[in-house]
Scaffold this active site. Structure first.
Site, PDB file in Angstrom:
ATOM      1  N   SER A  27      53.081  47.381  41.191  1.00  0.00           N
ATOM      2  CA  SER A  27      53.467  46.701  42.431  1.00  0.00           C
ATOM      3  C   SER A  27      54.902  46.161  42.353  1.00  0.00           C
ATOM      4  O   SER A  27      55.785  46.565  43.104  1.00  0.00           O
ATOM      5  CB  SER A  27      52.462  45.568  42.695  1.00  0.00           C
ATOM      6  OG  SER A  27      52.871  44.782  43.779  1.00  0.00           O
ATOM      7  N   GLU A  83      48.033  40.099  31.422  1.00  0.00           N
ATOM      8  CA  GLU A  83      47.102  40.157  30.287  1.00  0.00           C
ATOM      9  C   GLU A  83      47.492  41.206  29.253  1.00  0.00           C
ATOM     10  O   GLU A  83      46.949  41.226  28.149  1.00  0.00           O
ATOM     11  CB  GLU A  83      45.664  40.369  30.791  1.00  0.00           C
ATOM     12  CG  GLU A  83      45.394  41.675  31.516  1.00  0.00           C
ATOM     13  CD  GLU A  83      45.792  41.695  32.999  1.00  0.00           C
ATOM     14  OE1 GLU A  83      46.524  40.803  33.448  1.00  0.00           O
ATOM     15  OE2 GLU A  83      45.371  42.649  33.696  1.00  0.00           O
ATOM     16  N   HIS A 107      56.572  36.164  36.360  1.00  0.00           N
ATOM     17  CA  HIS A 107      55.541  35.116  36.343  1.00  0.00           C
ATOM     18  C   HIS A 107      55.593  34.496  34.941  1.00  0.00           C
ATOM     19  O   HIS A 107      55.748  35.217  33.945  1.00  0.00           O
ATOM     20  CB  HIS A 107      54.173  35.738  36.637  1.00  0.00           C
ATOM     21  CG  HIS A 107      53.036  34.754  36.649  1.00  0.00           C
ATOM     22  ND1 HIS A 107      53.121  33.503  37.200  1.00  0.00           N
ATOM     23  CD2 HIS A 107      51.763  34.868  36.180  1.00  0.00           C
ATOM     24  CE1 HIS A 107      51.948  32.881  37.069  1.00  0.00           C
ATOM     25  NE2 HIS A 107      51.113  33.687  36.446  1.00  0.00           N
ATOM     26  N   GLU A 226      35.760  38.170  64.010  1.00  0.00           N
ATOM     27  CA  GLU A 226      36.138  36.773  64.231  1.00  0.00           C
ATOM     28  C   GLU A 226      36.789  36.138  62.999  1.00  0.00           C
ATOM     29  O   GLU A 226      37.848  35.533  63.096  1.00  0.00           O
ATOM     30  CB  GLU A 226      34.881  35.969  64.630  1.00  0.00           C
ATOM     31  CG  GLU A 226      35.170  34.561  65.051  1.00  0.00           C
ATOM     32  CD  GLU A 226      36.177  34.477  66.205  1.00  0.00           C
ATOM     33  OE1 GLU A 226      36.059  35.263  67.154  1.00  0.00           O
ATOM     34  OE2 GLU A 226      37.093  33.631  66.135  1.00  0.00           O
ATOM     35  N   GLU A 230      40.844  38.672  62.795  1.00  0.00           N
ATOM     36  CA  GLU A 230      41.725  37.779  63.567  1.00  0.00           C
ATOM     37  C   GLU A 230      42.525  36.831  62.675  1.00  0.00           C
ATOM     38  O   GLU A 230      43.542  36.269  63.089  1.00  0.00           O
ATOM     39  CB  GLU A 230      40.867  36.977  64.556  1.00  0.00           C
ATOM     40  CG  GLU A 230      41.623  36.628  65.820  1.00  0.00           C
ATOM     41  CD  GLU A 230      40.734  35.983  66.884  1.00  0.00           C
ATOM     42  OE1 GLU A 230      39.562  36.393  67.027  1.00  0.00           O
ATOM     43  OE2 GLU A 230      41.215  35.061  67.555  1.00  0.00           O
TER      44      GLU A 230
HETATM   45  N1  LIG Z   1      51.511  41.936  42.251  1.00  0.00           N
HETATM   46  C1  LIG Z   1      52.421  41.133  42.756  1.00  0.00           C
HETATM   47  O1  LIG Z   1      52.782  41.245  43.918  1.00  0.00           O
HETATM   48  C2  LIG Z   1      53.088  40.070  41.956  1.00  0.00           C
HETATM   49  C3  LIG Z   1      53.118  40.148  40.585  1.00  0.00           C
HETATM   50  N2  LIG Z   1      53.870  39.256  39.865  1.00  0.00           N
HETATM   51  C4  LIG Z   1      53.944  39.411  38.428  1.00  0.00           C
HETATM   52  O2  LIG Z   1      54.574  40.651  38.133  1.00  0.00           O
HETATM   53  C5  LIG Z   1      54.068  41.167  36.899  1.00  0.00           C
HETATM   54  C6  LIG Z   1      53.565  42.582  37.121  1.00  0.00           C
HETATM   55  O3  LIG Z   1      52.432  42.520  37.976  1.00  0.00           O
HETATM   56  P1  LIG Z   1      52.043  43.746  38.925  1.00  0.00           P
HETATM   57  O4  LIG Z   1      53.261  44.378  39.466  1.00  0.00           O
HETATM   58  O5  LIG Z   1      51.011  43.209  39.862  1.00  0.00           O
HETATM   59  O6  LIG Z   1      51.371  44.753  37.880  1.00  0.00           O
HETATM   60  P2  LIG Z   1      50.644  46.134  38.208  1.00  0.00           P
HETATM   61  O7  LIG Z   1      49.275  46.063  37.639  1.00  0.00           O
HETATM   62  O8  LIG Z   1      50.797  46.513  39.633  1.00  0.00           O
HETATM   63  O9  LIG Z   1      51.518  47.200  37.368  1.00  0.00           O
HETATM   64  C7  LIG Z   1      51.542  47.169  35.992  1.00  0.00           C
HETATM   65  C8  LIG Z   1      52.399  48.306  35.453  1.00  0.00           C
HETATM   66  O10 LIG Z   1      52.411  48.196  34.037  1.00  0.00           O
HETATM   67  C9  LIG Z   1      52.024  49.447  33.475  1.00  0.00           C
HETATM   68  N3  LIG Z   1      51.314  49.206  32.222  1.00  0.00           N
HETATM   69  C10 LIG Z   1      50.141  48.556  32.044  1.00  0.00           C
HETATM   70  N4  LIG Z   1      49.842  48.469  30.748  1.00  0.00           N
HETATM   71  C11 LIG Z   1      50.860  49.092  30.077  1.00  0.00           C
HETATM   72  C12 LIG Z   1      51.134  49.333  28.712  1.00  0.00           C
HETATM   73  N5  LIG Z   1      50.287  48.938  27.756  1.00  0.00           N
HETATM   74  N6  LIG Z   1      52.268  49.999  28.382  1.00  0.00           N
HETATM   75  C13 LIG Z   1      53.109  50.423  29.334  1.00  0.00           C
HETATM   76  N7  LIG Z   1      52.913  50.212  30.675  1.00  0.00           N
HETATM   77  C14 LIG Z   1      51.795  49.575  31.013  1.00  0.00           C
HETATM   78  C15 LIG Z   1      51.145  50.104  34.516  1.00  0.00           C
HETATM   79  O11 LIG Z   1      51.212  51.497  34.300  1.00  0.00           O
HETATM   80  P3  LIG Z   1      49.941  52.466  34.179  1.00  0.00           P
HETATM   81  O12 LIG Z   1      50.004  53.311  35.422  1.00  0.00           O
HETATM   82  O13 LIG Z   1      50.223  53.251  32.948  1.00  0.00           O
HETATM   83  O14 LIG Z   1      48.712  51.615  34.075  1.00  0.00           O
HETATM   84  C16 LIG Z   1      51.890  49.699  35.781  1.00  0.00           C
HETATM   85  O15 LIG Z   1      52.990  50.535  35.999  1.00  0.00           O
HETATM   86  C17 LIG Z   1      53.020  40.173  36.425  1.00  0.00           C
HETATM   87  O16 LIG Z   1      53.645  39.252  35.575  1.00  0.00           O
HETATM   88  C18 LIG Z   1      52.599  39.464  37.726  1.00  0.00           C
HETATM   89  O17 LIG Z   1      52.085  38.161  37.533  1.00  0.00           O
HETATM   90  C19 LIG Z   1      54.619  38.289  40.467  1.00  0.00           C
HETATM   91  C20 LIG Z   1      54.633  38.164  41.820  1.00  0.00           C
HETATM   92  C21 LIG Z   1      53.791  38.987  42.667  1.00  0.00           C
END
Ligand SMILES: NC(=O)C1=CN([C@@H]2O[C@H](COP(=O)(O)OP(=O)(O)OC[C@H]3O[C@@H](n4cnc5c(N)ncnc54)[C@H](OP(=O)(O)O)[C@@H]3O)[C@@H](O)[C@H]2O)C=CC1
Ligand SMILES: CC[C@](O)(C(C)=O)C(=O)O
Length: 329
Positions: A27, A83, A107, A226, A230
């Site tokens: 994301s 995590e 974050h 509802e 909405e």
């Molecule tokens: N979601 C949001 O809108 C918001 C998020 N944040 C923060 O942004 C950060 C990212 O969150 P978010 O964007 O939601 O994360 P997502 O879960 O959307 O994306 C995580 C990405 O990390 C990759 N990934 C996961 N595990 C590994 C690994 N072991 N090695 C390499 N790549 C890996 C995933 O790839 P793969 O396809 O391989 O799984 C994916 O591309 C967090 O700290 C979150 O708190 C802050 C504000 C808003």
């Protein structure tokens, strides 16, 4: 008063000749990386082979394994799931850090709760958009931006704030506004917001409204329209002009019901529960629970997710959305 920054306060030139590695392409990773590239910055992505890797290549961004991306970058933005960050940090990020580099987060969870302890000679900063990644991208493409928070935990190079602001400008955030905070404040308010109000509180309120109407014999479709459909229209009004604008637009009957009945629904028990939720965040109990939950492969997370996915609200909601062309993908 919180310090605020706009376009004029940030200089993209601070990042000239510097390479930014965005670690993770989900994301936030995708939204931020594409905006940085379109702002003329040198950005690469670090992920593992798989869906995200393929997506970044399709978007025309250079992709590397995490460790390789970190090694060649001056700024490392960690956008992995919270995590997964600590393990990946130890295995693939920490070895590639050296004096003067900037380690960045969106974050503060892992820094604030001591899961990642960076070396003292790197900058540790936060640029945290206050909105999901697809909006970070969409608003940037529309010439606007999602506001963001910045925080400086370590300023080893002496220009950590300028680097954070330049990055915030690169993703479009200074077009809206950038507010300065601390890792602690961002982490605690963000967790509280998503648990008590935005995700947790809101989901619980919608389910309670839906279940109350259905238990009293009303059609699930009416209940869904509802209390769920909405809701977006009402939230859009609050987003645009606060409670005052929303109350100017709804009927006087709705407004009187809002003012007199709302405080009965969200009464002293809810305030007490919110206080308890906040204290669990402040004293680390929530963080410990979530870290341990991940270590045992998330049994509670999986069971609760499944139960809510099967809830009538979700079943009826999907059927109703399928009837409306506006929801066709
Ligand atoms: N979601 C949001 O809108 C918001 C998020 N944040 C923060 O942004 C950060 C990212 O969150 P978010 O964007 O939601 O994360 P997502 O879960 O959307 O994306 C995580 C990405 O990390 C990759 N990934 C996961 N595990 C590994 C690994 N072991 N090695 C390499 N790549 C890996 C995933 O790839 P793969 O396809 O391989 O799984 C994916 O591309 C967090 O700290 C979150 O708190 C802050 C504000 C808003
Ligand atoms: C509200 C959820 C959020 O905090 C966000 C989009 O800002 C998140 O962590 O995804």
């Amino acid at each position: 008063m919180v310090e605020k920054y706009y376009d004029a306060d940030a200089d993209l030139g601070v990042l000239a000749g510097k390479r930014i590695a965005v670690i993770g392409y989900g994301s936030q990773g995708r939204g931020q990386a594409l905006n940085l590239r379109d702002s003329g910055l040198d950005v690469i992505v670090g992920v593992r082979p798989g869906k995200s890797w393929e997506k970044a290549i399709k978007d025309g961004i250079e992709v590397f394994q995490v460790a390789d991306a970190v090694k060649q970058a001056d700024v490392v933005q960690v956008l992995l799931p919270d995590e997964d960050q600590a393990r990946t940090y130890l295995e693939a990020i920490r070895p590639g850090l050296s004096a003067g580099k900037t380690l960045m987060f969106s974050h503060g969870f892992n820094i604030h709760y001591g899961q990642i302890v960076p070396p003292p000679d790197v900058n540790v900063v936060m640029v945290a958009p206050k909105g999901p990644g697809h909006l970070v991208r969409r608003l940037y493409e529309e010439g606007a931006g999602v506001p963001a928070l910045i925080a400086i935990e370590q300023d080893a190079s002496g220009d950590a704030r300028a680097v954070a602001l330049a990055y915030a400008k690169g993703i479009g955030a200074t077009r809206a506004a950038v507010f300065e905070t601390s890792f602690r404040e961002e982490t605690e308010t963000d967790l509280f917001g998503e648990q008590a109000v935005l995700c947790g509180g809101c989901s619980a309120l919608i389910k309670a409204g839906f279940e109350t109407l259905v238990a009293n014999g009303y059609a699930p479709e009416m209940a869904y329209l509802e209390v769920c459909h909405e809701l977006k229209l009402i939230v859009d009004l609050i987003y645009e002009g606060g409670l005052t604008t929303m109350r100017e637009v709804v009927s006087n009957t709705a407004r009187y019901g809002d003012l007199t009945r709302g405080p009965r629904v969200i009464g002293p028990e809810t305030y007490a529960a919110m206080q308890e939720v906040l204290e669990e965040i402040q004293d680390g109990r929530f963080a410990k629970e979530w870290i341990l939950e991940n270590q045992v492969n998330r049994p509670v997370f999986s069971a609760l997710t499944r139960a809510d996915e099967e809830h009538d609200l979700e079943v009826v909601g999907a059927e109703i959305r399928a009837l409306m062309p506006q929801f066709k993908k």
